[in-house]
Design a protein around this motif. Structure first.
Motif, PDB file in Angstrom:
ATOM      1  N   GLY A   1     -36.255  42.003 -14.293  1.00 31.29           N
ATOM      2  CA  GLY A   1     -35.522  40.776 -14.588  1.00 31.29           C
ATOM      3  C   GLY A   1     -36.294  39.536 -14.186  1.00 31.29           C
ATOM      4  N   CYS A   2     -36.868  39.571 -12.994  1.00 32.05           N
ATOM      5  CA  CYS A   2     -37.653  38.421 -12.534  1.00 32.05           C
ATOM      6  C   CYS A   2     -38.915  38.249 -13.371  1.00 32.05           C
ATOM      7  CB  CYS A   2     -38.014  38.588 -11.060  1.00 32.05           C
ATOM      8  SG  CYS A   2     -36.591  38.411  -9.961  1.00 32.05           S
ATOM      9  N   PHE A   3     -39.541  39.366 -13.771  1.00 28.19           N
ATOM     10  CA  PHE A   3     -40.749  39.269 -14.589  1.00 28.19           C
ATOM     11  C   PHE A   3     -40.439  38.656 -15.957  1.00 28.19           C
ATOM     12  CE2 PHE A   3     -44.082  40.773 -17.457  1.00 28.19           C
ATOM     13  CZ  PHE A   3     -45.197  40.307 -16.784  1.00 28.19           C
ATOM     14  N   ALA A   4     -39.254  38.924 -16.482  1.00 28.64           N
ATOM     15  CA  ALA A   4     -38.877  38.323 -17.765  1.00 28.64           C
ATOM     16  C   ALA A   4     -38.886  36.796 -17.656  1.00 28.64           C
ATOM     17  CB  ALA A   4     -37.513  38.823 -18.217  1.00 28.64           C
ATOM     18  N   PHE A   5     -38.358  36.269 -16.548  1.00 31.77           N
ATOM     19  CA  PHE A   5     -38.391  34.821 -16.329  1.00 31.77           C
ATOM     20  C   PHE A   5     -39.822  34.338 -16.115  1.00 31.77           C
ATOM     21  CE2 PHE A   5     -33.948  35.449 -15.925  1.00 31.77           C
ATOM     22  CZ  PHE A   5     -33.364  34.224 -16.182  1.00 31.77           C
ATOM     23  N   TRP A   6     -40.611  35.092 -15.352  1.00 32.59           N
ATOM     24  CA  TRP A   6     -42.025  34.771 -15.125  1.00 32.59           C
ATOM     25  C   TRP A   6     -42.755  34.703 -16.464  1.00 32.59           C
ATOM     26  CZ3 TRP A   6     -44.951  34.098 -10.592  1.00 32.59           C
ATOM     27  CH2 TRP A   6     -46.335  34.145 -10.747  1.00 32.59           C
TER      28      TRP A   6
ATOM     29  N   VAL B   1     -41.658  31.499 -18.393  1.00 29.93           N
ATOM     30  CA  VAL B   1     -42.099  30.228 -17.815  1.00 29.93           C
ATOM     31  C   VAL B   1     -43.612  30.159 -17.651  1.00 29.93           C
ATOM     32  CG1 VAL B   1     -41.950  28.768 -15.744  1.00 29.93           C
ATOM     33  CG2 VAL B   1     -39.890  29.872 -16.647  1.00 29.93           C
ATOM     34  N   ARG B   2     -44.228  31.228 -17.133  1.00 28.37           N
ATOM     35  CA  ARG B   2     -45.638  31.164 -16.777  1.00 28.37           C
ATOM     36  C   ARG B   2     -46.569  31.704 -17.851  1.00 28.37           C
ATOM     37  NH1 ARG B   2     -46.372  31.096 -10.881  1.00 28.37           N
ATOM     38  NH2 ARG B   2     -48.582  31.055 -11.387  1.00 28.37           N
ATOM     39  N   LEU B   3     -46.054  32.590 -18.704  1.00 29.43           N
ATOM     40  CA  LEU B   3     -46.912  33.205 -19.728  1.00 29.43           C
ATOM     41  C   LEU B   3     -46.555  32.754 -21.135  1.00 29.43           C
ATOM     42  CD1 LEU B   3     -46.982  36.859 -18.279  1.00 29.43           C
ATOM     43  CD2 LEU B   3     -48.608  34.987 -17.855  1.00 29.43           C
ATOM     44  N   ASP B   4     -45.685  31.741 -21.234  1.00 27.91           N
ATOM     45  CA  ASP B   4     -45.279  31.163 -22.522  1.00 27.91           C
ATOM     46  C   ASP B   4     -44.691  32.171 -23.494  1.00 27.91           C
ATOM     47  OD1 ASP B   4     -45.968  28.532 -21.846  1.00 27.91           O
ATOM     48  OD2 ASP B   4     -48.070  28.893 -22.353  1.00 27.91           O
ATOM     49  N   ARG B   5     -43.940  33.134 -22.983  1.00 27.30           N
ATOM     50  CA  ARG B   5     -43.246  34.078 -23.856  1.00 27.30           C
ATOM     51  C   ARG B   5     -41.963  33.426 -24.369  1.00 27.30           C
ATOM     52  NH1 ARG B   5     -47.555  36.257 -22.735  1.00 27.30           N
ATOM     53  NH2 ARG B   5     -47.869  38.473 -22.484  1.00 27.30           N
ATOM     54  N   SER B   6     -41.420  33.978 -25.406  1.00 28.72           N
ATOM     55  CA  SER B   6     -40.212  33.462 -26.038  1.00 28.72           C
ATOM     56  C   SER B   6     -39.038  33.438 -25.052  1.00 28.72           C
ATOM     57  CB  SER B   6     -39.854  34.361 -27.231  1.00 28.72           C
ATOM     58  OG  SER B   6     -38.531  34.159 -27.653  1.00 28.72           O
ATOM     59  N   ALA B   7     -38.124  32.524 -25.286  1.00 26.62           N
ATOM     60  CA  ALA B   7     -36.901  32.459 -24.472  1.00 26.62           C
ATOM     61  C   ALA B   7     -36.065  33.727 -24.644  1.00 26.62           C
ATOM     62  CB  ALA B   7     -36.086  31.223 -24.847  1.00 26.62           C
ATOM     63  N   LEU B   8     -36.312  34.480 -25.681  1.00 26.46           N
ATOM     64  CA  LEU B   8     -35.597  35.747 -25.874  1.00 26.46           C
ATOM     65  C   LEU B   8     -35.885  36.740 -24.744  1.00 26.46           C
ATOM     66  CD1 LEU B   8     -35.934  36.193 -29.747  1.00 26.46           C
ATOM     67  CD2 LEU B   8     -33.929  35.466 -28.428  1.00 26.46           C
TER      68      LEU B   8
ATOM     69  N   LEU C   1     -35.511  36.112 -21.804  1.00 26.64           N
ATOM     70  CA  LEU C   1     -34.520  35.857 -20.757  1.00 26.64           C
ATOM     71  C   LEU C   1     -33.280  36.731 -20.902  1.00 26.64           C
ATOM     72  CD1 LEU C   1     -34.778  31.971 -20.614  1.00 26.64           C
ATOM     73  CD2 LEU C   1     -35.930  33.663 -19.163  1.00 26.64           C
ATOM     74  N   LEU C   2     -32.936  37.135 -22.113  1.00 23.78           N
ATOM     75  CA  LEU C   2     -31.733  37.956 -22.318  1.00 23.78           C
ATOM     76  C   LEU C   2     -31.832  39.318 -21.632  1.00 23.78           C
ATOM     77  CD1 LEU C   2     -30.908  36.971 -26.009  1.00 23.78           C
ATOM     78  CD2 LEU C   2     -29.822  36.163 -23.897  1.00 23.78           C
TER      79      LEU C   2
ATOM     80  N   GLY D   1     -33.858  39.983 -19.323  1.00 19.62           N
ATOM     81  CA  GLY D   1     -34.052  39.646 -17.915  1.00 19.62           C
ATOM     82  C   GLY D   1     -32.731  39.452 -17.195  1.00 19.62           C
ATOM     83  N   LEU D   2     -31.808  38.738 -17.815  1.00 19.70           N
ATOM     84  CA  LEU D   2     -30.485  38.543 -17.222  1.00 19.70           C
ATOM     85  C   LEU D   2     -29.728  39.861 -17.094  1.00 19.70           C
ATOM     86  CD1 LEU D   2     -29.460  35.225 -18.984  1.00 19.70           C
ATOM     87  CD2 LEU D   2     -29.865  35.557 -16.536  1.00 19.70           C
ATOM     88  N   ALA D   3     -29.829  40.701 -18.113  1.00 16.37           N
ATOM     89  CA  ALA D   3     -29.169  42.015 -18.060  1.00 16.37           C
ATOM     90  C   ALA D   3     -29.754  42.862 -16.927  1.00 16.37           C
ATOM     91  CB  ALA D   3     -29.305  42.730 -19.401  1.00 16.37           C
ATOM     92  N   ALA D   4     -31.068  42.810 -16.767  1.00 21.48           N
ATOM     93  CA  ALA D   4     -31.709  43.575 -15.696  1.00 21.48           C
ATOM     94  C   ALA D   4     -31.275  43.070 -14.325  1.00 21.48           C
ATOM     95  CB  ALA D   4     -33.229  43.507 -15.837  1.00 21.48           C
ATOM     96  N   LEU D   5     -31.161  41.751 -14.171  1.00 21.50           N
ATOM     97  CA  LEU D   5     -30.726  41.195 -12.885  1.00 21.50           C
ATOM     98  C   LEU D   5     -29.267  41.550 -12.588  1.00 21.50           C
ATOM     99  CD1 LEU D   5     -32.572  37.774 -12.968  1.00 21.50           C
ATOM    100  CD2 LEU D   5     -33.059  39.728 -11.475  1.00 21.50           C
ATOM    101  N   ALA D   6     -28.434  41.595 -13.610  1.00 20.81           N
ATOM    102  CA  ALA D   6     -27.044  42.030 -13.410  1.00 20.81           C
ATOM    103  C   ALA D   6     -27.007  43.501 -13.010  1.00 20.81           C
ATOM    104  CB  ALA D   6     -26.228  41.788 -14.674  1.00 20.81           C
ATOM    105  N   ALA D   7     -27.841  44.321 -13.635  1.00 27.07           N
ATOM    106  CA  ALA D   7     -27.911  45.740 -13.272  1.00 27.07           C
ATOM    107  C   ALA D   7     -28.386  45.899 -11.828  1.00 27.07           C
ATOM    108  CB  ALA D   7     -28.842  46.485 -14.222  1.00 27.07           C
TER     109      ALA D   7
END
Length: 137
Positions: A17-22, A25-32, A34-35, A37-43
């Motif tokens: 989840g944290c890597f999805a945000f990384w 933000v840091r690797l210019d990947r799509s905002a998609l 984050l979805l 990533g949020l599910a992983a953080l909830a899990a």
């Protein structure tokens, strides 16, 4: 689920989840990114509630050692950087600490550092510190 696999699953979910945000933000990947990533953080949060520890803070502290070791595994497996001997030693120390926190025999005896606990002990200690500073400069 036993404790180590539970904490390992929680660590994988948190790190993913944290890597999805990384990545966003840091690797210019799509905002998609984050979805999931949020599910992983909830899990991750849900998995941590399954810990055998009786108190949340103790569960979180013990999990921290597993998180550190899992982060170094992620460093190697996903990011392609091999941990050095100091990484491995540090993770080992953390895992030993996590084991002590989680599995120490407590036998129902309350072992704290004073009569008060929690926020009241903290605020009492802070007020005593403030008085010492005011009196002694």
């Amino acid at each position: 689920m036993t404790t180590l696999p539970l904490y390992a699953a929680a660590a994988l979910a948190e790190i993913a989840g944290c890597f999805a945000f990384w990545a966003h933000v840091r690797l210019d990947r799509s905002a998609l990114w984050l979805l999931p990533g949020l599910a992983a953080l909830a899990a991750f949060a849900w998995l941590l509630t399954l810990s055998p520890a009786d108190q949340a803070g103790r569960a979180f502290a013990a999990y921290g050692g597993v998180y550190i070791a899992a982060s170094l595994a992620w460093l190697w497996a996903v990011e392609g950087f091999r941990p050095d001997r100091w990484d491995i030693l540090g993770a080992g120390v953390c895992l030993v600490g996590a084991g002590i926190i989680l599995f120490a025999p407590r036998g129902g005896v309350r072992e704290d550092f004073g009569r008060k606990s929690g926020l009241s002990a903290f605020t009492n200690g802070m007020s005593k510190c403030a008085v010492r500073i005011a009196v002694h400069g």
